[in-house]
Design an enzyme around this catalytic site. Structure first.
Site, PDB file in Angstrom:
ATOM      1  N   GLY A  84      39.579  58.504  30.037  1.00  0.00           N
ATOM      2  CA  GLY A  84      41.085  58.601  30.234  1.00  0.00           C
ATOM      3  C   GLY A  84      41.142  59.921  29.674  1.00  0.00           C
ATOM      4  NE  ARG A  88      48.425  59.357  32.872  1.00  0.00           N
ATOM      5  CZ  ARG A  88      48.920  58.161  32.477  1.00  0.00           C
ATOM      6  NH1 ARG A  88      49.901  58.610  31.303  1.00  0.00           N
ATOM      7  NH2 ARG A  88      48.341  56.278  31.869  1.00  0.00           N
ATOM      8  CB  VAL A 101      37.286  50.891  28.501  1.00  0.00           C
ATOM      9  CG1 VAL A 101      37.349  52.592  28.925  1.00  0.00           C
ATOM     10  CG2 VAL A 101      39.523  51.528  28.360  1.00  0.00           C
ATOM     11  CG  ASN A 129      41.414  59.964  24.662  1.00  0.00           C
ATOM     12  OD1 ASN A 129      42.343  60.559  24.005  1.00  0.00           O
ATOM     13  ND2 ASN A 129      42.091  59.540  26.662  1.00  0.00           N
ATOM     14  CE1 TYR A 139      48.011  52.530  20.831  1.00  0.00           C
ATOM     15  CE2 TYR A 139      48.912  53.421  18.178  1.00  0.00           C
ATOM     16  CZ  TYR A 139      48.386  53.701  19.796  1.00  0.00           C
ATOM     17  OH  TYR A 139      47.713  55.052  20.115  1.00  0.00           O
ATOM     18  CE  LYS A 158      44.650  54.281  19.308  1.00  0.00           C
ATOM     19  NZ  LYS A 158      43.767  54.706  20.374  1.00  0.00           N
TER      20      LYS A 158
HETATM   21  P1  NAP Z   1      48.563  58.707  27.748  1.00  0.00           P
HETATM   22  O1  NAP Z   1      49.629  60.147  28.141  1.00  0.00           O
HETATM   23  O2  NAP Z   1      49.258  57.397  27.875  1.00  0.00           O
HETATM   24  O3  NAP Z   1      47.415  58.661  28.925  1.00  0.00           O
HETATM   25  C1  NAP Z   1      46.106  57.789  28.880  1.00  0.00           C
HETATM   26  C2  NAP Z   1      44.865  57.759  29.023  1.00  0.00           C
HETATM   27  O4  NAP Z   1      44.173  56.380  29.133  1.00  0.00           O
HETATM   28  C3  NAP Z   1      45.244  57.982  30.754  1.00  0.00           C
HETATM   29  O5  NAP Z   1      43.437  58.524  31.002  1.00  0.00           O
HETATM   30  C4  NAP Z   1      44.864  56.634  31.581  1.00  0.00           C
HETATM   31  O6  NAP Z   1      44.634  56.727  32.753  1.00  0.00           O
HETATM   32  C5  NAP Z   1      43.843  56.204  30.733  1.00  0.00           C
HETATM   33  N1  NAP Z   1      44.006  54.603  30.400  1.00  0.00           N
HETATM   34  C6  NAP Z   1      44.331  53.557  30.163  1.00  0.00           C
HETATM   35  N2  NAP Z   1      44.143  52.847  30.231  1.00  0.00           N
HETATM   36  C7  NAP Z   1      42.724  52.864  30.245  1.00  0.00           C
HETATM   37  C8  NAP Z   1      41.855  51.406  30.829  1.00  0.00           C
HETATM   38  N3  NAP Z   1      42.046  50.340  30.519  1.00  0.00           N
HETATM   39  N4  NAP Z   1      40.572  52.052  31.084  1.00  0.00           N
HETATM   40  C9  NAP Z   1      40.353  52.650  30.889  1.00  0.00           C
HETATM   41  N5  NAP Z   1      41.435  54.357  31.369  1.00  0.00           N
HETATM   42  C10 NAP Z   1      42.661  53.573  30.314  1.00  0.00           C
HETATM   43  O7  NAP Z   1      48.023  58.337  26.282  1.00  0.00           O
HETATM   44  P2  NAP Z   1      47.887  59.642  24.931  1.00  0.00           P
HETATM   45  O8  NAP Z   1      48.952  59.588  24.375  1.00  0.00           O
HETATM   46  O9  NAP Z   1      47.154  60.617  25.923  1.00  0.00           O
HETATM   47  O10 NAP Z   1      46.530  58.919  24.843  1.00  0.00           O
HETATM   48  C11 NAP Z   1      45.520  59.226  24.542  1.00  0.00           C
HETATM   49  C12 NAP Z   1      44.408  58.186  23.443  1.00  0.00           C
HETATM   50  O11 NAP Z   1      45.137  59.156  22.244  1.00  0.00           O
HETATM   51  C13 NAP Z   1      44.790  57.366  23.223  1.00  0.00           C
HETATM   52  O12 NAP Z   1      43.765  56.010  22.295  1.00  0.00           O
HETATM   53  C14 NAP Z   1      45.748  57.338  22.180  1.00  0.00           C
HETATM   54  O13 NAP Z   1      46.330  55.679  21.526  1.00  0.00           O
HETATM   55  C15 NAP Z   1      45.735  58.298  21.081  1.00  0.00           C
HETATM   56  N6  NAP Z   1      46.754  58.291  20.320  1.00  0.00           N
HETATM   57  C16 NAP Z   1      47.597  59.148  21.241  1.00  0.00           C
HETATM   58  C17 NAP Z   1      49.141  59.771  20.108  1.00  0.00           C
HETATM   59  C18 NAP Z   1      50.283  59.835  20.873  1.00  0.00           C
HETATM   60  O14 NAP Z   1      51.387  60.342  19.930  1.00  0.00           O
HETATM   61  N7  NAP Z   1      50.202  60.177  22.353  1.00  0.00           N
HETATM   62  C19 NAP Z   1      48.843  59.288  18.529  1.00  0.00           C
HETATM   63  C20 NAP Z   1      47.762  59.045  18.515  1.00  0.00           C
HETATM   64  C21 NAP Z   1      46.866  57.928  19.274  1.00  0.00           C
HETATM   65  P3  NAP Z   1      45.270  56.760  34.203  1.00  0.00           P
HETATM   66  O15 NAP Z   1      45.678  57.759  33.974  1.00  0.00           O
HETATM   67  O16 NAP Z   1      44.377  56.328  34.970  1.00  0.00           O
HETATM   68  O17 NAP Z   1      46.125  55.502  33.833  1.00  0.00           O
END
Ligand code: NAP
Length: 247
Positions: free
Chosen positions: A13, A16, A65, A91, A156, A160
């Site tokens: 991932g 982005r 994944v 990620n 979720y 996690k």
């Molecule tokens: P995001 O902006 O929505 O980006 C998600 C990423 O995961 C993208 O690169 C997407 O690829 C990829 N992805 C989605 N489904 C997938 C799959 N089935 N197989 C492989 N790749 C996949 O999310 P983010 O906010 O950066 O979050 C990244 C991580 O941090 C996640 O695990 C999330 O749970 C965790 N997190 C985020 C926050 C927050 O506040 N944002 C807080 C705590 C934890 P595409 O671009 O091709 O769709």
């Protein structure tokens, strides 16, 4: 003489948000970057182009994944014996929010498949390679809601929280072979994942962050770079909160 394989960090991932920031930061630290995406090839390629324009090496791969066999095949085709896998950052993640009473089977299953099973199978496949190398760093991205829960995110939060148990177990199983396994638990970070929330929900979140501001993807990337660095070699099985003091 054995061929010298390129030191590589794999970020799932990485197209982005947090994954992108981690990919850019680990490229700065000198790793060749392999990043994966599932639906946005242009954005993944843009991240690779940025890394190359800064003198680094990067490639993007389409990989769901949540598809166990696809992950096994990916490691076999692209990683095994082709690169020296120094770092895996698990990620990739999704949300499909709903209150428990209204949650459908698909919402539950998809989030568990991508966020927890996806993390497990990538970790397992990376560990098979790192065990032979006798070195490696695995960094799993969990969440503050895996530690404290969050209404509307039972799927979720459970996934996690599962990553936290997986991280501690893997750390113990792999420690004797020079592999560390840690998790980063971000708080509320500005990415596409949180941009979809209403202004009201965002304000509510912000009000419970003692630092009174959302985190950035770069905040998480710095923590990942530290856990991948030589200085973090004796740290394993830890959950590093990066959350503006929100617990
Ligand atoms: P995001 O902006 O929505 O980006 C998600 C990423 O995961 C993208 O690169 C997407 O690829 C990829 N992805 C989605 N489904 C997938 C799959 N089935 N197989 C492989 N790749 C996949 O999310 P983010 O906010 O950066 O979050 C990244 C991580 O941090 C996640 O695990 C999330 O749970 C965790 N997190 C985020 C926050 C927050 O506040 N944002 C807080 C705590 C934890 P595409 O671009 O091709 O769709």
């Amino acid at each position: 003489m054995a061929e010298q394989l390129t030191s590589t960090a794999l970020v799932t991932g990485g197209s982005r948000g947090i994954g992108k920031a981690i990919a850019l930061r680990l490229a700065q630290a000198g790793y060749q970057i392999f990043l994966t995406y599932v639906s946005k090839p242009e954005q993944a390629e843009e991240v690779c182009a940025t890394i190359r324009s800064q003198g680094g090496k990067a490639n993007s791969f389409k990989l769901d994944v949540g598809n166990w066999d696809q992950v096994v095949d990916f490691f076999k085709q692209e990683i095994k014996r082709k690169v020296h896998l120094d770092v895996l950052v698990n990620n990739a993640g999704i949300t499909k929010d709903s209150l428990i009473m209204r949650m459908h089977k698909d919402q539950w299953q998809q989030v568990l498949d991508v966020n927890l099973t996806g993390c497990f199978v990538c970790l397992q496949q990376a560990a098979l390679i790192m065990l032979k190398q006798r070195s490696g760093r695995i960094i799993n991205i969990t969440s503050v809601v895996g530690q404290r829960g969050n209404p509307g995110q039972a799927n979720y939060s459970a996934a996690k929280a599962g990553i936290i148990g997986l991280t501690k177990t893997a750390a113990q199983e792999l420690a004797s072979r020079g592999i560390t396994v840690n998790a980063i638990a971000p708080g509320f970070i500005q990415t596409d994942m949180t941009a979809v929330l209403s202004a009201e929900v965002r304000e509510q979140f912000q009000s419970v962050i003692p630092m009174n501001t959302l985190g950035t993807p770069e905040d998480i990337a710095e923590a990942a770079a530290f856990l991948a660095s030589p200085g973090a070699g004796y740290i394993s099985g830890q959950i590093l909160g990066v959350n503006g003091a929100m617990y």
